[in-house]
Design an enzyme around this catalytic site. Structure first.
Site: not given
Ligand code: GAR
Length: 193
Positions: A14, A92-93, A107, A109
């Protein structure tokens, strides 16, 4: 142009999508800083390649969340950061950052919140054999994957879906949705929904 800090803990796909959207002119922002809580995470390499400064910390070297967030906050202030963008930041922030960036922290998710918060949301939805899951972008509050929802996009879980193909579909949606929603948010300057 908004000055942003991206927070990440892992591979950083991301983060990469945001870097690419800025480079192609689709997102009017500058990533001034990557904040990462995992030494050696691949997101750090992505930041360095894009000439983005990094602040990497180890939470257990501090006596409290407030203590490491105070260090982060100092960095954010040095770089005049306007928005915090969480992109796979698995912590957690706490009050320190929430207080300073209320309404200026978002954020992403990989589920249709409030369903499947927390870790491995894609695996949770897959195991539950839901008909559809998706991606949520929301303002951050003190909860885990809670906070006012800014945008959601559904992703079907087909009958013949494998976990891998489902993950691919979810991530593909994330990589388009996050830069687009950030662009809208920054141009509208909204701090609540
Ligand atoms: C992503 O799928 C994001 O949505 C998730 O972690 C992954 C990070 O992938 N976030 C959560 O689960 C937050 N609770 P990346 O490092 O390849 O961006």
């Amino acid at each position: 142009m908004k000055k942003i800090a991206v927070f990440a803990s892992g591979v950083g796909t991301n983060l990469q999508a945001i870097i690419d959207a800025i480079e192609s002119g689709d997102l009017d922002a500058k990533i001034e800083l990557l904040v990462c809580d995992q030494e050696g995470a691949f997101c750090i390499k992505r930041a360095l390649k894009a000439n983005i400064p990094t602040f990497v910390f180890t939470a257990k070297h501090y006596e409290s969340k407030a203590a490491y967030e105070q260090d982060i906050l100092q960095q954010l202030q040095e770089f005049n950061i306007e928005y915090i963008v969480l992109a796979g930041y698995m912590r957690l922030i706490g009050h320190t950052l929430l207080h300073a960036y209320q309404g200026k922290m978002v954020n992403i998710h990989p589920s249709l919140l409030p369903a499947f918060p927390g870790k491995d949301a894609i695996g949770q939805a897959f195991t539950a054999r839901v008909k559809r899951s998706g991606v949520t972008i929301h303002f951050v509050d003190e909860g885990m994957d809670t906070g006012p929802i800014i945008a959601q996009q559904e992703v079907d879980l087909d009958d013949n879906e494998t976990l891998e193909s489902f993950e691919e579909k979810i991530h593909a949606v994330e990589h388009k949705l996050y830069p687009a929603v950030l662009q809208r948010l920054f141009s509208e300057g909204k701090t609540s929904v």
